[in-house]
Design a protein around this motif. Structure first.
Motif, PDB file in Angstrom:
ATOM      1  N   THR A  58     -48.668 -29.630 -40.530  1.00 33.81           N
ATOM      2  CA  THR A  58     -47.498 -28.763 -40.637  1.00 33.81           C
ATOM      3  C   THR A  58     -46.983 -28.740 -42.069  1.00 33.81           C
ATOM      4  O   THR A  58     -47.366 -29.571 -42.884  1.00 33.81           O
ATOM      5  CB  THR A  58     -46.364 -29.246 -39.702  1.00 33.81           C
ATOM      6  N   VAL A  59     -46.096 -27.827 -42.342  1.00 35.45           N
ATOM      7  CA  VAL A  59     -45.563 -27.659 -43.693  1.00 35.45           C
ATOM      8  C   VAL A  59     -44.847 -28.929 -44.131  1.00 35.45           C
ATOM      9  O   VAL A  59     -44.016 -29.475 -43.410  1.00 35.45           O
ATOM     10  CB  VAL A  59     -44.600 -26.454 -43.763  1.00 35.45           C
TER      11      VAL A  59
ATOM     12  N   ASP B 100     -37.855 -18.309 -45.020  1.00 43.61           N
ATOM     13  CA  ASP B 100     -37.123 -19.233 -44.150  1.00 43.61           C
ATOM     14  C   ASP B 100     -37.893 -20.546 -43.905  1.00 43.61           C
ATOM     15  O   ASP B 100     -37.335 -21.491 -43.373  1.00 43.61           O
ATOM     16  CB  ASP B 100     -36.717 -18.578 -42.839  1.00 43.61           C
ATOM     17  N   ASP B 101     -39.152 -20.620 -44.328  1.00 40.64           N
ATOM     18  CA  ASP B 101     -39.916 -21.869 -44.249  1.00 40.64           C
ATOM     19  C   ASP B 101     -39.538 -22.843 -45.353  1.00 40.64           C
ATOM     20  O   ASP B 101     -39.790 -24.039 -45.240  1.00 40.64           O
ATOM     21  CB  ASP B 101     -41.417 -21.607 -44.370  1.00 40.64           C
ATOM     22  N   TYR B 102     -38.978 -22.331 -46.450  1.00 40.36           N
ATOM     23  CA  TYR B 102     -38.712 -23.211 -47.585  1.00 40.36           C
ATOM     24  C   TYR B 102     -37.309 -23.111 -48.163  1.00 40.36           C
ATOM     25  O   TYR B 102     -37.035 -23.715 -49.186  1.00 40.36           O
ATOM     26  CB  TYR B 102     -39.752 -23.020 -48.691  1.00 40.36           C
TER      27      TYR B 102
ATOM     28  N   ARG C 176     -40.445 -22.914 -52.756  1.00 43.96           N
ATOM     29  CA  ARG C 176     -39.092 -22.473 -53.103  1.00 43.96           C
ATOM     30  C   ARG C 176     -38.952 -22.295 -54.618  1.00 43.96           C
ATOM     31  O   ARG C 176     -38.465 -21.273 -55.103  1.00 43.96           O
ATOM     32  CB  ARG C 176     -38.073 -23.485 -52.579  1.00 43.96           C
TER      33      ARG C 176
ATOM     34  N   ARG D 186     -51.829 -20.448 -43.135  1.00 42.39           N
ATOM     35  CA  ARG D 186     -50.558 -19.986 -42.575  1.00 42.39           C
ATOM     36  C   ARG D 186     -49.704 -19.448 -43.716  1.00 42.39           C
ATOM     37  O   ARG D 186     -49.598 -20.083 -44.763  1.00 42.39           O
ATOM     38  CB  ARG D 186     -49.833 -21.145 -41.905  1.00 42.39           C
ATOM     39  N   GLN D 187     -49.095 -18.297 -43.507  1.00 44.92           N
ATOM     40  CA  GLN D 187     -48.212 -17.742 -44.527  1.00 44.92           C
ATOM     41  C   GLN D 187     -46.877 -18.477 -44.518  1.00 44.92           C
ATOM     42  O   GLN D 187     -46.335 -18.795 -43.468  1.00 44.92           O
ATOM     43  CB  GLN D 187     -47.971 -16.253 -44.301  1.00 44.92           C
ATOM     44  N   LEU D 188     -46.373 -18.754 -45.716  1.00 45.83           N
ATOM     45  CA  LEU D 188     -45.043 -19.310 -45.870  1.00 45.83           C
ATOM     46  C   LEU D 188     -44.070 -18.157 -46.076  1.00 45.83           C
ATOM     47  O   LEU D 188     -44.249 -17.351 -46.988  1.00 45.83           O
ATOM     48  CB  LEU D 188     -44.978 -20.235 -47.080  1.00 45.83           C
ATOM     49  N   HIS D 189     -43.075 -18.086 -45.245  1.00 44.19           N
ATOM     50  CA  HIS D 189     -42.014 -17.088 -45.392  1.00 44.19           C
ATOM     51  C   HIS D 189     -40.795 -17.783 -45.987  1.00 44.19           C
ATOM     52  O   HIS D 189     -40.680 -19.007 -45.934  1.00 44.19           O
ATOM     53  CB  HIS D 189     -41.679 -16.468 -44.037  1.00 44.19           C
TER      54      HIS D 189
ATOM     55  N   ARG E 246     -42.755 -27.218 -49.413  1.00 45.09           N
ATOM     56  CA  ARG E 246     -41.526 -26.414 -49.335  1.00 45.09           C
ATOM     57  C   ARG E 246     -40.845 -26.351 -50.699  1.00 45.09           C
ATOM     58  O   ARG E 246     -40.405 -25.296 -51.142  1.00 45.09           O
ATOM     59  CB  ARG E 246     -40.553 -27.004 -48.319  1.00 45.09           C
TER      60      ARG E 246
ATOM     61  N   THR F 115     -50.179 -21.758 -46.855  1.00 45.06           N
ATOM     62  CA  THR F 115     -50.677 -23.127 -46.826  1.00 45.06           C
ATOM     63  C   THR F 115     -52.089 -23.093 -46.268  1.00 45.06           C
ATOM     64  O   THR F 115     -52.437 -22.233 -45.451  1.00 45.06           O
ATOM     65  CB  THR F 115     -49.816 -24.045 -45.937  1.00 45.06           C
TER      66      THR F 115
END
Length: 147
Positions: free
Chosen positions: A104-105, A144-146, A114, A139-142, A110, A132
């Motif tokens: 997981t992230v 709100d993920d960071y 960011r 998986r795309q980081l959006h 993050r 990632t």
């Protein structure tokens, strides 16, 4: 679609298409590193495709360089990425954060995501997306993920 020419000519209209291409190209994580990909003016994968291992743990740690003075690692890196994009004539950049053994992230990713998004905005570097590459795949980081 196994040869390099067909991959390079595929227009990446959506981020899902981009994610699928990254999955095909990188497949599985091998070491802690990030990949810098370029998207050309057609919306296709551009040259070069660059891995970078050994980047610092903290994107906000500062470093002094001759041309920029004292800056954070993230600012220095995004500045150099912007220069590389301009020199190669590409339109956008994509970052892929790779780590083996991770599902997981992670907080470090993050922080980097960011910081790189903030620096891209400040430096006017067209950062299309961040992803990632972990054990579960790409998986795309959006935002709100960071945040």
């Amino acid at each position: 679609m196994n040869d390099d020419t067909s991959l390079r000519d595929r227009i990446l209209h959506t981020d899902d298409q981009l994610r699928d291409l990254i999955d095909l190209l990188l497949q599985h994580p091998n070491q802690r590193q990030f990949w810098l990909l370029f998207i050309d003016e057609r919306g296709c994968l551009g040259d070069p495709l660059m891995p970078m291992a050994g980047y610092p743990n903290d994107p906000l740690e500062t470093v002094r360089v001759d041309d920029l003075g004292e800056v954070t690692h993230s600012r220095l890196l995004m500045h150099r990425i912007g220069m590389a994009r301009e020199m190669t004539g590409n339109a956008q950049v994509v970052l892929v954060w790779e780590q083996p053994g991770v599902e997981t992230v992670q907080d470090a990713d993050r922080s980097w995501a960011r910081a790189m998004a903030a620096q891209a905005a400040e430096l006017d570097v067209p950062l299309r997306a961040q992803f990632t590459l972990y054990e579960r795949g790409v998986r795309q980081l959006h935002a709100d993920d960071y945040v």
